[in-house]
Design a protein around this motif. Sequence first.
Motif, PDB file in Angstrom:
ATOM      1  N   ASP A 137      46.375  41.145  39.847  1.00 41.42           N
ATOM      2  CA  ASP A 137      45.633  42.181  39.134  1.00 41.42           C
ATOM      3  C   ASP A 137      44.208  42.328  39.656  1.00 41.42           C
ATOM      4  N   GLU A 138      43.634  41.254  40.216  1.00 43.06           N
ATOM      5  CA  GLU A 138      42.301  41.307  40.808  1.00 43.06           C
ATOM      6  C   GLU A 138      42.316  40.587  42.150  1.00 43.06           C
ATOM      7  N   ASP A 140      39.696  40.056  45.977  1.00 37.66           N
ATOM      8  CA  ASP A 140      38.490  40.341  46.745  1.00 37.66           C
ATOM      9  C   ASP A 140      38.917  40.994  48.057  1.00 37.66           C
ATOM     10  N   ALA A 384      36.689  46.278  40.033  1.00 44.12           N
ATOM     11  CA  ALA A 384      36.779  45.299  38.954  1.00 44.12           C
ATOM     12  C   ALA A 384      35.467  45.281  38.173  1.00 44.12           C
ATOM     13  N   ARG A 386      33.016  43.509  37.672  1.00 43.66           N
ATOM     14  CA  ARG A 386      32.160  42.432  38.158  1.00 43.66           C
ATOM     15  C   ARG A 386      30.960  43.079  38.850  1.00 43.66           C
ATOM     16  N   TRP A 403      35.411  42.911  44.598  1.00 45.82           N
ATOM     17  CA  TRP A 403      36.540  42.652  43.712  1.00 45.82           C
ATOM     18  C   TRP A 403      37.118  43.968  43.199  1.00 45.82           C
ATOM     19  N   SER A 405      40.557  45.905  41.083  1.00 51.93           N
ATOM     20  CA  SER A 405      41.586  45.720  40.082  1.00 51.93           C
ATOM     21  C   SER A 405      42.689  46.743  40.291  1.00 51.93           C
TER      22      SER A 405
END
Length: 411
Positions: A137-138, A140, A384, A386, A403, A405
Amino acid sequence: MTTETPRIDILGERAVRDPYGAFAPLRRDSPVVWDPQYRSWLITRHRDVSAALRDDRFSSDRIAPFIERKLSEPGTDPLVRQAFEVLRNWMVFQDKPSHLRLRGLVSRAFTPRAVSRMRDRAAELCTELLAGIGNRDEFDLIAEVAYPLPAVVIAEMLGVPPEDRDTFKHWSDEVAPLVSAGLDDPDRYARAAAAMDALVAYFSGLLRRYEAQPADNLISGLIEARDADDTLTEAEVVATCTLLLFGGHETTANLIANSVLALLQHPDQLAALRDGEVDVRRAVEEFLRFDGPGKAVVRVMSEDVEFGGELLRKGQRVFLVLAAANRDPEVFDDPDVLRLDRSHNPHVAFGFGAHHCLGAALARLEAGVAVPILVAGLPGVRLAERPLRWQQVFLTRGLRELWLSADGATR
């Protein structure tokens, strides 16, 4: 009379996060200005940056003076001095005629054919790396795709055996401070110098191997070019190998990641690229202009020069701010808008003139292959939740991580 810069910290949080907004006032009000904090000139306007890049009085030879000024004192770590001697042989830190001689060496090995034949391999690698993300799901993007893709490509082009690539990457990462910072962290520089020493020994061994058994790779091409030109030394050939390693992956990794970030922040342009409404080559040029992998290049004045209404004195350092030049409203319509179909795009992301980046064609090819594959392979991708963390350096523009998603990342 020297004009001092408005208050701006070129390595401060704002300038690192948004160099375009930070440097816009300088470009408008003080396009050639002295920065007392970093004791350097900042040049930000497109026409001035372009002129300086073509002007031989703006010298690229900044390593040799640094060695003589900082590394010739008793007590200097000999490995650090040796590492900077390798950098002295990098063509990007030399002026004519040495620069032209070394550039000729690389150009004979780094041919358009050698670059273009990597297109299918780059596509294959990108597809494999994307598949490796799986259904997370996530993830880098830099760690999973943007960094390993160009690192593997340049390793294969050079002729580095696959089993050595992790060590190869480690050395490259450790060497980075020698290029991007000063001697303010002795421990870090000691590690960098040790890595450069190991890298030189490694490439010297590969030279011996490919002298005995030539192969279809860049190192064999460099050996052939060296043998055809008896003015080239082995030290220069080895240094060129380290330059190709170092320059062959960082720039492209940043370009791929910055391009994907720009698309995610501009959904209309993402849709246009995904739907085939824009030419990929033109899109890559806009990625380079809009948020390219280089923020600035360094020059040192070889003589006193009147430039932009200021007197730049011999020996003074100059930062040519590519990021500011590429958003200059005198040259680009709507410069702060990402437009993948932009037709007039004389950006300076890869420099200009004699020092135009020799690896530009490879970076363009890899980005032109990778970004469309990522766009197609990650249909539901989004940023994401972040914070974006940029590398706190002045010369390059790159994220530490990107990151993303997705609900089941790849399809």
